[in-house]
Design an enzyme around this catalytic site. Structure first.
Site, mmCIF file in Angstrom:
data_model
loop_
_atom_site.group_PDB
_atom_site.id
_atom_site.type_symbol
_atom_site.label_atom_id
_atom_site.label_comp_id
_atom_site.label_asym_id
_atom_site.label_seq_id
_atom_site.Cartn_x
_atom_site.Cartn_y
_atom_site.Cartn_z
ATOM 1 N N ASP A 1 -7.777 -7.322 1.993
ATOM 2 C CA ASP A 1 -6.726 -7.182 2.750
ATOM 3 C C ASP A 1 -7.108 -6.896 3.919
ATOM 4 O O ASP A 1 -8.223 -6.252 3.943
ATOM 5 C CB ASP A 1 -5.265 -6.685 2.558
ATOM 6 N N ASP B 1 0.793 -1.366 0.078
ATOM 7 C CA ASP B 1 -0.012 -0.091 0.103
ATOM 8 C C ASP B 1 1.158 1.025 -0.386
ATOM 9 O O ASP B 1 1.841 0.839 0.300
ATOM 10 C CB ASP B 1 -1.004 0.161 1.256
#
Length: 376
Positions: free
Chosen positions: A271, A92
């Protein structure tokens, strides 16, 4: 990266697909265990592959940038080599960490200035250097820099935040297209939809991010405190406006029921820290519901949890013993619960795929949602 849509379930938006990277092919829908600092807490890489059956894991750019630092990871030949993981990795951008550190950051057109939570040192993330950092990490999939507005947000704030994210995304896309990978394997870049819980902003963001032609698209800004049904509503709305031939990633979600319901709304990738974090607090997810192993009811329960489920916690150890481990802060308890929860999450994704493949998902998913949500 190549995404191939294999099938869409009847009566829902659930999809089967394959996501092919230079480090392997991922069958979607998929859950990605979170390895914030290059490690999925309490789990060895061998166990992630052999027991959990993880196809891809997630790393955190913000945390890896601060510790151990990009120079060390680059010296090791990239994140795959540094952590000894030869399967795909998604990183990320640090946008969520900037959101969670709101008291220690300043946003501007240039980017996000923040103080390290470790030592108070000052740093700057820009759309461009976030690409550079993730080139150094060498992840297979990188995310653009975004701002994640809190819930609730005023319409004016949500709109300004979304528009800033859009401008950052355009710059981040240009930086990605004008740079090259460092370690001999290709990288992909995903855009992120924002807009808080306002329908018109969500639609606008979906269209804008689609037009930038990322390799995949993430739905961001949800699971930040809004009611679950509102999260589902926004997810359903977003997927209506996304191209069929690109993977869709719902960031930071969630519990088993959330995965099932979001797959029904057209999501391919997930996730969340819930299976690992909650495991360390004694919460165990099962096919029949959720248990808290620290509750007194397990003190004299001298049977395994589920002899038919393929984890050591289910087959080898009495629940009374696992209760004892948690009550005495023994590390084995954390390890067993974490391995079990991750194995259950990946099993659930395989079960979802089976139901889609067999054209039974539509008649299965509501009952299964209720089943995995109940407290035991």
């Amino acid at each position: 990266m190549v995404f191939e849509l294999k099938k869409t379930a009847s009566s829902t938006k659930a999809r089967l697909g394959t996501l092919t990277t230079d480090h392997g092919t991922i069958e979607t829908p998929i859950f990605m265990p979170v390895g914030t600092l290059g490690t999925v807490k309490a789990v060895k890489q061998d166990d992630l592959i052999e027991k959990v059956k993880a196809q891809i894991i997630l790393g955190n750019t913000y945390h890896l940038y601060l510790r151990p630092g990009c120079d060390i990871i680059e010296g090791a030949g990239g994140l795959h080599n540094f952590i000894n993981w030869d399967r795909p990795i998604l990183t990320d951008s640090g946008g969520y960490q900037i959101f969670s550190l709101s008291e220690n950051r300043e946003l501007s057109e240039e980017g996000a200035k923040f103080k390290s939570h470790i030592d108070g040192s000052k740093h700057m993330f820009t759309p461009e250097n976030i690409v550079d950092i993730q080139r150094t990490l060498g992840s297979d999939i990188m995310m653009v820099l975004d701002e994640c507005p809190p819930y609730p947000s005023s319409y004016e704030y949500a709109k300004e935040s979304m528009e800033l994210t859009h401008r950052w995304e355009k710059r981040g896309r240009e930086a990605f297209l004008n740079s090259q990978p460092k370690y001999g394997h290709k990288q992909a870049q995903f855009g992120i939809i924002q807009g808080s819980t306002y329908e018109d902003l969500r639609i606008e963001s979906s269209k804008y991010v689609t037009d930038l032609d990322f390799e995949g698209i993430a739905i961001g800004g949800l699971s930040v405190g809004e009611p679950t049904e509102l999260m589902y509503e926004m997810t359903d709305l977003n997927t209506d406006y996304l191209p069929e031939q690109k993977p869709r990633y719902l960031m930071g979600v969630g519990k088993p029921a959330n995965l099932i319901q979001s797959v029904a709304r057209g999501v391919d990738m997930f996730d969340c820290v819930i299976p690992t974090r909650n495991a360390r607090n004694g919460q165990i997810f099962t096919r029949n519901g959720i248990i808290n192993i620290t509750n007194a009811q397990w003190k004299n329960h001298h049977k395994p949890l589920d002899p038919d489920f393929p984890t050591d916690l289910c087959q080898k150890y009495k629940m009374s013993y696992v209760h004892h481990l948690f009550r005495n802060d023994e590390l084995l308890g954390l390890q067993l619960a974490t391995l079990h929860n991750l194995t259950f999450y990946l099993w659930l994704m395989e079960e979802i795929k089976k139901q889609i493949r067999n054209d039974t998902f539509a008649s299965w998913y509501q009952d299964m949602t209720d089943q995995v949500s109940q407290r035991i």
